[in-house]
Design a protein around this motif. Structure first.
Motif, PDB file in Angstrom:
ATOM      1  N   UNK A   1      10.450  15.569  -7.915  1.00 22.27           N
ATOM      2  CA  UNK A   1      10.797  15.856  -6.727  1.00 22.27           C
ATOM      3  C   UNK A   1      12.227  15.127  -6.432  1.00 22.27           C
ATOM      4  N   UNK A   2      13.257  15.680  -6.119  1.00 25.44           N
ATOM      5  CA  UNK A   2      14.549  14.941  -5.732  1.00 25.44           C
ATOM      6  C   UNK A   2      14.849  13.976  -6.735  1.00 25.44           C
ATOM      7  N   UNK A   3      14.807  14.435  -7.970  1.00 23.78           N
ATOM      8  CA  UNK A   3      15.258  13.723  -9.195  1.00 23.78           C
ATOM      9  C   UNK A   3      14.439  12.617  -9.695  1.00 23.78           C
ATOM     10  N   UNK A   4      13.361  12.514  -9.121  1.00 22.42           N
ATOM     11  CA  UNK A   4      12.429  11.235  -9.332  1.00 22.42           C
ATOM     12  C   UNK A   4      10.997  12.054  -9.645  1.00 22.42           C
ATOM     13  N   UNK A   5      10.142  11.120 -10.765  1.00 26.33           N
ATOM     14  CA  UNK A   5       8.799  11.301 -10.703  1.00 26.33           C
ATOM     15  C   UNK A   5       8.069  11.001  -9.684  1.00 26.33           C
ATOM     16  N   UNK A   6       7.199  11.844  -9.004  1.00 27.23           N
ATOM     17  CA  UNK A   6       6.296  11.673  -7.520  1.00 27.23           C
ATOM     18  C   UNK A   6       4.990  11.405  -8.068  1.00 27.23           C
ATOM     19  N   UNK A   7       4.521  12.173  -9.072  1.00 28.66           N
ATOM     20  CA  UNK A   7       3.022  11.786  -9.489  1.00 28.66           C
ATOM     21  C   UNK A   7       2.921  12.435 -11.015  1.00 28.66           C
TER      22      UNK A   7
ATOM     23  N   UNK B   1      18.859  13.358 -11.602  1.00 23.98           N
ATOM     24  CA  UNK B   1      17.845  12.740 -12.337  1.00 23.98           C
ATOM     25  C   UNK B   1      18.051  11.129 -12.101  1.00 23.98           C
ATOM     26  N   UNK B   2      17.073  10.380 -11.395  1.00 25.54           N
ATOM     27  CA  UNK B   2      17.336   9.125 -10.941  1.00 25.54           C
ATOM     28  C   UNK B   2      16.305   8.140 -11.438  1.00 25.54           C
ATOM     29  N   UNK B   3      16.846   7.414 -12.326  1.00 26.19           N
ATOM     30  CA  UNK B   3      15.880   6.108 -12.724  1.00 26.19           C
ATOM     31  C   UNK B   3      14.549   6.691 -13.308  1.00 26.19           C
ATOM     32  N   UNK B   4      14.519   7.689 -14.108  1.00 26.47           N
ATOM     33  CA  UNK B   4      13.179   8.154 -14.508  1.00 26.47           C
ATOM     34  C   UNK B   4      12.667   7.540 -15.813  1.00 26.47           C
ATOM     35  N   UNK B   5      11.386   6.935 -15.622  1.00 30.64           N
ATOM     36  CA  UNK B   5      10.590   6.504 -16.905  1.00 30.64           C
ATOM     37  C   UNK B   5       9.898   7.492 -17.157  1.00 30.64           C
ATOM     38  N   UNK B   6       9.946   8.167 -18.294  1.00 23.88           N
ATOM     39  CA  UNK B   6       9.106   9.485 -18.521  1.00 23.88           C
ATOM     40  C   UNK B   6       8.693   9.095 -19.929  1.00 23.88           C
ATOM     41  N   UNK B   7       7.099   9.868 -20.237  1.00 19.75           N
ATOM     42  CA  UNK B   7       6.755   9.510 -21.670  1.00 19.75           C
ATOM     43  C   UNK B   7       5.855  10.592 -22.252  1.00 19.75           C
ATOM     44  N   UNK B   8       6.297  10.674 -23.464  1.00 21.85           N
ATOM     45  CA  UNK B   8       5.498  11.838 -24.011  1.00 21.85           C
ATOM     46  C   UNK B   8       4.479  11.482 -25.260  1.00 21.85           C
ATOM     47  N   UNK B   9       3.410  11.991 -25.129  1.00 20.15           N
ATOM     48  CA  UNK B   9       2.369  11.411 -26.255  1.00 20.15           C
ATOM     49  C   UNK B   9       1.991  12.683 -27.154  1.00 20.15           C
ATOM     50  N   UNK B  10       1.834  12.247 -28.407  1.00 22.59           N
ATOM     51  CA  UNK B  10       1.685  13.499 -29.415  1.00 22.59           C
ATOM     52  C   UNK B  10       0.404  14.337 -29.325  1.00 22.59           C
ATOM     53  N   UNK B  11      -0.599  13.822 -28.435  1.00 25.65           N
ATOM     54  CA  UNK B  11      -2.024  14.483 -28.359  1.00 25.65           C
ATOM     55  C   UNK B  11      -2.031  15.572 -27.000  1.00 25.65           C
ATOM     56  N   UNK B  12      -1.021  15.949 -26.454  1.00 25.87           N
ATOM     57  CA  UNK B  12      -1.560  16.822 -25.466  1.00 25.87           C
ATOM     58  C   UNK B  12      -0.147  17.716 -24.823  1.00 25.87           C
ATOM     59  N   UNK B  13      -0.488  18.635 -24.600  1.00 26.05           N
ATOM     60  CA  UNK B  13       0.420  19.680 -23.781  1.00 26.05           C
ATOM     61  C   UNK B  13       0.850  19.093 -22.642  1.00 26.05           C
ATOM     62  N   UNK B  14       2.051  18.976 -22.301  1.00 25.36           N
ATOM     63  CA  UNK B  14       2.570  18.159 -21.199  1.00 25.36           C
ATOM     64  C   UNK B  14       3.655  19.375 -20.280  1.00 25.36           C
ATOM     65  N   UNK B  15       3.266  19.259 -19.025  1.00 21.30           N
ATOM     66  CA  UNK B  15       3.950  19.975 -18.181  1.00 21.30           C
ATOM     67  C   UNK B  15       4.748  19.290 -17.197  1.00 21.30           C
ATOM     68  N   UNK B  16       5.858  19.926 -16.849  1.00 24.09           N
ATOM     69  CA  UNK B  16       6.848  19.193 -15.815  1.00 24.09           C
ATOM     70  C   UNK B  16       6.806  20.425 -14.917  1.00 24.09           C
ATOM     71  N   UNK B  17       6.302  19.971 -13.377  1.00 28.92           N
ATOM     72  CA  UNK B  17       6.351  20.964 -12.466  1.00 28.92           C
ATOM     73  C   UNK B  17       7.312  20.415 -11.281  1.00 28.92           C
ATOM     74  N   UNK B  18       7.514  21.066 -10.157  1.00 27.41           N
ATOM     75  CA  UNK B  18       8.135  20.683  -9.112  1.00 27.41           C
ATOM     76  C   UNK B  18       9.228  21.546  -8.557  1.00 27.41           C
ATOM     77  N   UNK B  19       9.363  21.300  -7.336  1.00 24.29           N
ATOM     78  CA  UNK B  19      10.316  22.517  -6.538  1.00 24.29           C
ATOM     79  C   UNK B  19      11.760  22.931  -7.258  1.00 24.29           C
TER      80      UNK B  19
END
Ligand SMILES: Nc1ncnc2c1ncn2[C@@H]1O[C@H](COP(=O)(O)OP(=O)(O)OP(=O)(O)O)[C@@H](O)[C@H]1O
Ligand SMILES: [Mg+2]
Length: 247
Positions: A221-227, A22-40
């Motif tokens: 992808x590869x430890x970073x958020x791509x989209x 995991x590389x320099x990831x700025x990730x945020x969760x909000x309380x009003x939505x179901x959040x999914x993480x996908x990736x290879x």
């Protein structure tokens, strides 16, 4: 309910030797939505949620939960603070009964002071256990040895264990893995029910599940958020399409 950011990571990084999972990831969760993480495979999804749940410690960067830096907190403390995690691989105690599995989870979620109080109050635990088993449709299985349940029911038991810990954030790592189609549909209905009162972060490879549940999607992808974006934004993102087509 107003939209509130309740968890964020700041340049979160985890290295294993020479590999940056995991590389320099700025990730945020909000309380009003179901959040999914996908990736290879190997993208860093499980590592990211392991850092959030405290099973792994960051190499650098931080995790802020409801305004507090929890980066160095133990996973036990985080469970008590409401961050509850189900494993990619089932983690039930196979030789214990369903009741005992869920009761252990209730115990674990209590702070030391509460635990002392609840020790004398078996009925409070029993109440939590029956509510949790009931909410996943496993009422009546209290005395069954967990390891003898069909696999789909073991997964449901695991969700019941998580719910018994009274989560504010429930992290589900590939909950549909190994389930039959009918069981997947059941689980989707259950997750939709859960999210009325609990924030859900879902790692999932099954795109049908992602698109029927998620209101927001992060692609790693590869430890970073791509989209990141709504399911339809992600579906129409050319980079993501290329990633999944292997171009
Ligand atoms: N404990 C560990 N020791 C060494 N390397 C690890 C460890 N855990 C993960 N990795 C490596 O970190 C990278 C990210 O792994 P991770 O399990 O987070 O990926 P993932 O996106 O969850 O993949 P999958 O979809 O297969 O579950 C991979 O290259 C993996 O081999
Ligand atoms: Mg994983």
């Amino acid at each position: 309910m107003a939209s509130v950011e309740f968890l964020r990571t700041d340049r979160l990084t985890r290295q294993y030797g020479g590999l940056t999972a995991v590389k320099d990831v700025n990730f945020s969760l909000r309380n009003d939505r179901i959040h999914a993480i996908i990736g290879p495979n190997g993208a860093g999804k499980t590592t990211l949620v392991n850092l959030i749940s405290g099973r792994e410690k960051p190499t650098s960067g931080s995790i802020i939960y409801k305004g507090e830096d929890i980066s160095q907190q133990s996973s036990a403390k985080r469970v008590q603070a409401g961050i509850v995690y189900t494993f990619q691989v089932t983690s039930i105690f196979r030789n214990l009964s369903c009741y005992e599995n869920v009761a252990l989870s209730v115990q674990r979620s209590l702070k030391a002071t509460q635990r002392k109080f609840f020790m004398v109050s078996e009925s409070v635990i029993a109440n939590h256990v029956s509510k949790s088993l009931g909410s996943v449709g496993l009422s009546g299985k209290e005395n069954q040895t967990a390891g003898t349940l069909p696999y789909g029911h073991q997964k449901l038991l695991e969700v019941a264990m998580s719910l018994a810990a009274a989560p504010e954030l429930l992290i589900l790592d590939e909950p549909t893995q190994g389930l039959a189609q009918a069981e997947i549909e059941n689980l989707i209905a259950l997750i939709l029910e859960i999210t009325k009162s609990v924030n859900v972060l879902l790692i999932e490879h099954n795109m049908a599940v992602v698109f029927s549940l998620a209101e927001y999607v992060t692609v790693m992808n590869s430890g970073t958020i791509m989209a990141e974006g709504t399911p339809s934004e992600i579906e129409n993102n050319h980079e993501v399409q290329d990633l999944y087509l292997g171009n």
